[in-house]
Design a protein around this motif. Structure first.
Motif, short mmCIF file in Angstrom:
data_model
loop_
_atom_site.label_atom_id
_atom_site.label_comp_id
_atom_site.label_asym_id
_atom_site.label_seq_id
_atom_site.Cartn_x
_atom_site.Cartn_y
_atom_site.Cartn_z
N PRO A 154 0.85 -1.19 0.00
CA PRO A 154 0.00 0.00 0.00
C PRO A 154 0.88 1.24 0.00
O PRO A 154 1.99 1.22 0.53
N PRO A 155 0.41 2.31 -0.57
CA PRO A 155 1.21 3.53 -0.57
C PRO A 155 1.44 4.03 0.86
O PRO A 155 0.59 3.84 1.74
N ALA A 156 2.57 4.67 1.08
CA ALA A 156 2.91 5.18 2.41
C ALA A 156 1.88 6.20 2.88
O ALA A 156 1.66 6.37 4.08
N SER A 157 1.24 6.86 1.95
CA SER A 157 0.24 7.87 2.31
C SER A 157 -0.94 7.23 3.05
O SER A 157 -1.60 7.89 3.86
N ASP A 158 -1.22 5.94 2.78
CA ASP A 158 -2.31 5.26 3.49
C ASP A 158 -2.03 5.20 4.98
O ASP A 158 -2.92 5.41 5.81
N GLU A 159 -0.78 4.91 5.34
CA GLU A 159 -0.42 4.82 6.76
C GLU A 159 -0.53 6.20 7.41
O GLU A 159 -1.05 6.32 8.53
N VAL A 160 -0.09 7.23 6.72
CA VAL A 160 -0.17 8.59 7.26
C VAL A 160 -1.63 8.98 7.45
O VAL A 160 -2.02 9.51 8.50
N GLU A 161 -2.44 8.68 6.45
CA GLU A 161 -3.86 9.01 6.53
C GLU A 161 -4.52 8.27 7.69
O GLU A 161 -5.31 8.84 8.45
N VAL B 242 -3.62 9.90 10.98
CA VAL B 242 -4.35 11.16 11.17
C VAL B 242 -5.78 10.89 11.62
O VAL B 242 -6.28 11.51 12.56
N VAL B 243 -6.43 9.94 10.95
CA VAL B 243 -7.82 9.62 11.29
C VAL B 243 -7.90 9.04 12.70
O VAL B 243 -8.76 9.45 13.50
N VAL B 244 -7.01 8.11 13.03
CA VAL B 244 -7.04 7.48 14.36
C VAL B 244 -6.76 8.52 15.44
O VAL B 244 -7.44 8.55 16.47
N ASN B 245 -5.78 9.38 15.22
CA ASN B 245 -5.48 10.43 16.21
C ASN B 245 -6.68 11.36 16.40
O ASN B 245 -6.98 11.76 17.53
N ALA B 246 -7.37 11.70 15.32
CA ALA B 246 -8.54 12.57 15.42
C ALA B 246 -9.65 11.90 16.23
O ALA B 246 -10.31 12.53 17.06
#
Length: 173
Positions: free
Chosen positions: A99-106, A109-113
């Motif tokens: 999976p693209p690294a951006s998936d992990e970043v996203e 962000v969602v989990v932290n929110a």
């Protein structure tokens, strides 16, 4: 096995080389299989340390019989399983899909929110159990509360998560 007068170290020193040589012969020279046989033999010897005295018969004979039985069991186990077949050479460039690294970043962000919207008690409990990968008892020590409280908080935190995140968004990736 205190009190038996025999230590596993003494048995290993006295019979280790002979056992290793015997296991090598039993496994047809397969060093790794022989090491597995010897290791399992030592485990069984340690479990039966009280029997490893000359009063109960030859210690070396007992070790060799145990090693023989283990080698036979290993051989039967290999015969019972299908033979591993090597895959033909392929162009593996396209077989692994990451999976693209951006998936992990996203996801972070969602989990932290979502975690920020939870009460501090529930958030701390979830972080200790799921992020720090602790048991309830270990998380209880870290949080300074009883284990039952951690379990209760965890249950309530998961219920709160279900209300904060609608539908199927909580499924594991």
């Amino acid at each position: 096995m205190a009190g038996s007068g025999v230590s596993i170290d003494a048995v290993m020193r006295a019979h280790g080389a002979a056992l290793q040589n015997y296991a090598n012969r039993l496994t047809g020279g397969d060093r790794h299989a022989a090491e597995d046989v010897v290791q399992e033999t030592w485990v069984r010897a340690w479990r039966n340390l009280d029997r490893l005295t000359e009063n109960h018969g030859s210690v070396r004979g007992w070790l060799m019989r145990v090693a023989h039985n283990i080698a036979v069991d290993q051989h039967r186990g290999r015969r019972a399983r299908p033979t591993e077949v090597e895959l033909p050479d392929q162009d593996l460039e396209y077989t692994v899909v990451l999976p693209p690294a951006s998936d992990e970043v996203e996801t972070r962000v969602v989990v932290n929110a979502i975690l920020e919207r939870m009460s501090p008690v529930h958030r701390d409990t979830l972080v200790e159990v799921y992020y720090a990968d602790r048991t309830a008892a270990s998380a209880a020590k870290a949080l300074g509360v009883p284990a039952g409280t951690v379990k209760s908080r965890l249950h309530n935190a998961l219920r709160a998560l279900r209300t904060l995140v609608p539908g199927r968004q909580l499924e594991a990736a």
